[in-house]
Motif scaffolding. Structure first.
Motif, PDB file in Angstrom:
ATOM      1  N   ILE A 176       8.347 -12.580  -2.073  1.00 29.69           N
ATOM      2  CA  ILE A 176       9.545 -13.774  -3.018  1.00 29.69           C
ATOM      3  C   ILE A 176      10.069 -14.784  -2.275  1.00 29.69           C
ATOM      4  CG2 ILE A 176      11.505 -13.573  -4.263  1.00 29.69           C
ATOM      5  CD1 ILE A 176      11.160 -10.474  -4.744  1.00 29.69           C
ATOM      6  N   SER A 208       7.711  -7.597  -2.275  1.00 25.54           N
ATOM      7  CA  SER A 208       7.569  -7.005  -3.999  1.00 25.54           C
ATOM      8  C   SER A 208       6.977  -5.574  -3.709  1.00 25.54           C
ATOM      9  CB  SER A 208       7.032  -8.055  -4.656  1.00 25.54           C
ATOM     10  OG  SER A 208       7.392  -9.294  -4.725  1.00 25.54           O
ATOM     11  N   VAL A 215       6.655  -0.778  -6.258  1.00 26.85           N
ATOM     12  CA  VAL A 215       7.610  -1.819  -6.143  1.00 26.85           C
ATOM     13  C   VAL A 215       8.647  -1.387  -5.105  1.00 26.85           C
ATOM     14  CG1 VAL A 215       9.701  -2.825  -7.443  1.00 26.85           C
ATOM     15  CG2 VAL A 215       7.404  -2.337  -8.597  1.00 26.85           C
ATOM     16  N   LEU A 251       8.041  -6.519 -12.110  1.00 22.57           N
ATOM     17  CA  LEU A 251       6.883  -6.277 -10.991  1.00 22.57           C
ATOM     18  C   LEU A 251       6.230  -4.985 -11.096  1.00 22.57           C
ATOM     19  CD1 LEU A 251       9.196  -7.314  -7.711  1.00 22.57           C
ATOM     20  CD2 LEU A 251       7.402  -8.792  -8.882  1.00 22.57           C
TER      21      LEU A 251
END
Length: 299
Positions: A176, A208, A215, A251
């Motif tokens: 990220i 992520s 996730v 995500l």
């Protein structure tokens, strides 16, 4: 000798003047609204582009101008993604599904259109009700045509309403780069602190996914730090949970994961996490989103 005015004639004249004044005012207000519409649309577009650049760490509110925003945003391509399949839609495919223009497409409005969205039913951890079938994403490519930055629109229910924002991933499609929030109804001084640069800075460098594609991040309860997770906001438990649920939803498989898997395949990348990071991610973590209760208060 003139006929004396009656009370009814006086009332009729007053009513006539009032109606005429209302009509004139209505015409003037309508004309002003029509005249201001282009400026309103442009300001909305500029605000959106600024927030995209904020999420990509490409905007400094202290010194950057609107011209800087226009110049940097021009490096991004606007693309429409099939969220279920993960692929981009061509202009011909956009026309087939009823999207006239990728630039003016609004996936929030599309979520209200049954033909362009799907009902999430009970499988709705982000609390958005319906998910658009197609999402608008913003991609900055490198000289080889591979993604350098990918900005993903995100939304989910907070304490008092839906929170809207952008999440940016780096070229590995896992790390990220940044996050921004541009519309919400969270409590000033509490949940509204999701906008503060200091809190948003925690997301920079977060992974992520783990090696298995799960996730691997979210927001913890304030004061309970967890590796690769962002510390929640003290006094804003439900806002923190809402953001966590939102991140995990978008995500995940229901969100952008099929698209990110598609991008990795197209660019020849694999989802690899370093040994140290993988060991960190293998620690027990919360994987089930916490349902929000409408009766809860910020705590």
């Amino acid at each position: 000798m003139s006929k004396p005015k009656t009370k009814s004639n006086s009332n009729a004249k007053t009513l006539s003047v009032a109606l005429t004044l209302c009509l004139v005012c209505s015409v003037l207000v309508s004309a002003v609204a029509v005249g201001l519409k282009p400026a309103q649309v442009e300001n909305s577009r500029l605000d959106r582009n600024k927030n995209i650049l904020v999420a990509a760490d490409l905007f400094d509110p202290e010194k950057d101008t609107n011209d800087d925003v226009a110049e940097r945003f021009a490096d991004f391509d606007v693309k429409i993604v099939d969220l279920n399949q993960g692929n981009y839609l061509s202009d011909e495919e956009l026309a087939e599904v009823g999207i006239a223009d990728r630039n003016t497409y609004d996936d929030s409005q599309a979520a209200k259109n049954q033909a362009l969205s799907e009902d999430l039913g009970d499988n709705d951890p982000a609390g958005i009700g319906r998910k658009p079938k197609y999402a608008k994403v913003y991609v900055k490519e490198d000289a080889s045509g591979n993604p350098e930055l990918v900005v993903l629109p995100i939304k989910g229910y907070g304490l008092w309403g839906t929170i809207y924002g952008f999440l940016t991933l780096e070229s590995d499609l896992n790390t990220i780069k940044g996050i921004s929030f541009y519309s919400h109804k969270e409590t000033p001084g509490l949940g509204a602190r999701i906008e503060e640069p200091k809190w948003r800075a925690q997301w920079d460098g977060i992974q992520s996914y783990d090696d298995e594609g799960n996730v691997a991040t979210g927001v913890t309860k304030a004061g309970n730090p967890k590796e690769n997770w962002v510390d929640g906001i003290s006094g804003a438990t439900l806002t923190s949970r809402g953001v966590s649920n939102m991140i995990q939803f978008w995500l995940g498989e229901q969100g952008y994961k099929p698209y990110l898997d598609y991008l990795r395949k197209e660019s020849g990348k694999s989802l690899e996490v370093s040994g140290d990071t993988q060991a960190m991610l293998s620690q027990p973590r919360q994987t089930t989103p916490i349902a929000l209760q409408s009766s809860d208060k910020e705590a």
